[in-house]
Design a protein around this motif. Structure first.
Motif, PDB file in Angstrom:
ATOM      1  N   ALA B 221      94.715  70.063   4.292  1.00 49.74           N
ATOM      2  CA  ALA B 221      95.852  70.301   5.168  1.00 49.74           C
ATOM      3  C   ALA B 221      95.922  71.742   5.653  1.00 49.74           C
ATOM      4  CB  ALA B 221      97.144  69.943   4.455  1.00 49.74           C
ATOM      5  N   TYR B 222      95.113  72.614   5.041  1.00 53.02           N
ATOM      6  CA  TYR B 222      95.299  74.030   5.336  1.00 53.02           C
ATOM      7  C   TYR B 222      94.159  74.621   6.140  1.00 53.02           C
ATOM      8  CZ  TYR B 222      98.846  73.082   2.007  1.00 53.02           C
ATOM      9  OH  TYR B 222      99.918  72.518   1.383  1.00 53.02           O
ATOM     10  N   GLN B 223      93.229  73.733   6.556  1.00 53.64           N
ATOM     11  CA  GLN B 223      92.127  74.222   7.364  1.00 53.64           C
ATOM     12  C   GLN B 223      92.528  74.310   8.821  1.00 53.64           C
ATOM     13  OE1 GLN B 223      89.544  71.979   5.059  1.00 53.64           O
ATOM     14  NE2 GLN B 223      89.663  73.941   4.009  1.00 53.64           N
ATOM     15  N   ARG B 224      92.095  75.372   9.464  1.00 52.03           N
ATOM     16  CA  ARG B 224      92.405  75.547  10.863  1.00 52.03           C
ATOM     17  C   ARG B 224      91.492  74.712  11.720  1.00 52.03           C
ATOM     18  NH1 ARG B 224      95.636  79.524  12.382  1.00 52.03           N
ATOM     19  NH2 ARG B 224      96.621  80.576  10.632  1.00 52.03           N
TER      20      ARG B 224
END
Lengths: 248, 224
Positions: B221-224
């Motif tokens: 969920a935190y990958q750009r």
């Protein structure tokens, strides 16, 4: 339908404001302007009880109570009637755009998931982010994140949406899309109180502009009036400064 | 010096592997109980529940401040003398109890740090739409805190697996206890303990792979 009476807030010994009165009607759009550090954001946060006011009376829709004896139930009820848009978006990092919008409907309103997601999709459609439903906040631009933040506020179906400098943290290229969305909401007569430095927005959208300075409401008037004939000297000074900087 | 008895070592592997399930079961049970207890302690610490907070502090201080072996002896040999209904406590239960209390004290602190590390504005956002504190914890804070705490918690789990070897001092024939017995029979101490060391090592390595996979999954969920 929304009324603040004699609201006081202090942090320790510092009194931010005392005796703030403000009321607005359903569908009215109020823009609050003024120098930094005059308590505009704090006032907005008091209406949602993100800050607990120290004195005064709050009315939102059919709910009214004295803030000093506010119960847990009253605070929760107040928060259901108000929605908040944050300067730094404050999206739930572990949830997709769709889930961010649907979260309140599922958890707070107890809506069945399928229905909440259907509604959330409608909202994403309206804010132009239908294709980003499954994107997590980290992969969205600032403008997109703030639009999701506004979508989340829209989903709350609140009596009033409170905007706390919604474009201040944005890169300049994203400001317009967020203001555009707010203008569309305004055109639909969504009741809102907006704290912002965007004078052009205030001029175009506000029904009434409220000028605050050093914890007091100095004057309030429709934008045409306040911008062209400010009565108080402090208002004149502030407008001179900010208009010179903004060139509107 | 003598040459390593490879035949003996190879023969030992299947015998010792028969005791691996008990080792893993004790660790899994200890971890599950410790997680629940640690979450509880962490929430008490974060929300500063009056009274309970002081208890949590004392609990954490004691179980971090004394050796696990001492705690195990205290539960298994000592406590039944005072609380006579505990006379029936067996070595396995005592080990699981000890592991739970000992590791929950450490894990509570890392979970607490993870909770505190979550951006305060998300808390405000959740409150602003009318969530209760409990809903906020369950829906927003704990899922994210879990992600932040996972690498550390996995390390504690690995540590816990290795710590189950102390159970042999309570008379439990688990991996370590079985090795001890085998070695005492054959007098080939080096071979026996080398085999058991490698078994522990492989188990821990396998878990490290799981840990990496888990972290990647949680970071999606935190990958750009």
């Amino acid at each position: 339908m929304i009324e603040l009476k004699g609201i006081r807030k202090q942090f320790g010994d510092h009194v931010v404001f005392d005796g703030i009165d403000l009321s607005l009607d359903r569908g009215e759009i109020i823009v609050v302007v003024g120098p930094s550090g005059t308590g505009k954001s704090t006032l907005l946060r008091c209406i949602n009880f993100l800050e607990t006011p120290d004195a005064g009376h709050l009315t939102v829709g059919d709910l009214g109570f004295d803030v000093t004896g506010a119960t847990r139930e009253q605070i929760l009820a107040l928060r259901r009637r108000t929605a908040f848009v944050f300067q730094n978006y404050a999206l739930f990092a572990n949830k997709t755009a769709l889930q961010n919008v649907a979260e309140g409907m599922i958890v707070v309103d107890g809506m069945p998931k399928a229905k909440a997601y259907a509604k959330a999709r409608e909202i994403l459609e309206r804010i132009g982010l239908a294709d980003k439903a499954d994107a997590y906040p980290a992969s969205l631009s600032g403008g997109q994140q703030q639009r999701v933040g506004i979508g989340r506020a829209m989903a709350a179906n609140a009596d009033v949406i409170l905007f706390d400098e919604p474009t201040s943290a944005l890169d300049p290229q994203w400001v317009e899309e967020v203001l555009g969305l707010m203008k569309r909401l305004a055109a639909e007569h969504q009741t809102m109180i907006v704290v912002t430095h965007e004078m052009q927005f205030a001029r175009e959208v506000a029904d009434r502009v409220v000028f605050m300075d050093q914890g007091r409401i100095i004057e309030q008037a429709p934008p045409a009036e306040l911008f062209s004939q400010p009565k108080d000297e402090r208002t004149q000074q502030f407008l001179r400064k900010i208009l010179a900087a903004n060139v509107v | 010096m003598h040459a390593l008895d490879f035949d003996y070592m190879l023969g030992l592997v299947p015998i010792l592997l028969g005791y691996l399930p008990l080792t893993l079961e004790m660790a899994a049970a200890g971890m599950a109980c410790a997680l629940v207890l640690a979450c509880l302690l962490a929430v008490i610490r974060v929300t500063r529940v009056p009274g309970l907070n002081a208890f949590a502090l004392l609990f954490i201080s004691f179980f971090r401040g004394t050796p696990l072996l001492v705690q195990l002896f205290l539960f298994y040999y000592g406590l039944p003398q005072v609380l006579t209904f505990l006379v029936a406590i067996n070595g396995i239960t005592a080990t699981i109890l000890g592991l739970t209390l000992h590791f929950s004290a450490y894990m509570a602190e890392s979970i607490r740090a993870a909770i505190v590390g979550i951006d305060r504005s998300q808390t405000e956002a959740a409150l602003s739409i009318g969530m209760t504190r409990a809903q906020l914890m369950r829906r927003i804070v704990l899922p994210q805190a879990t992600r932040i705490a996972t690498p550390t918690l996995m390390n504690y789990f690995i540590d816990m697996i290795k710590s189950t070897s102390l159970a042999f001092t309570l008379g439990v024939t688990e991996l370590m206890g079985a090795t001890q017995k085998e070695a005492a029979g054959s007098f080939l101490y080096f071979e026996a303990f080398l085999v058991v060391a490698v078994i522990y090592w492989i188990v821990v390595e396998a878990l490290s792979w799981v840990q990496k996979w888990l972290e990647q999954r949680l970071n999606r969920a935190y990958q750009r």
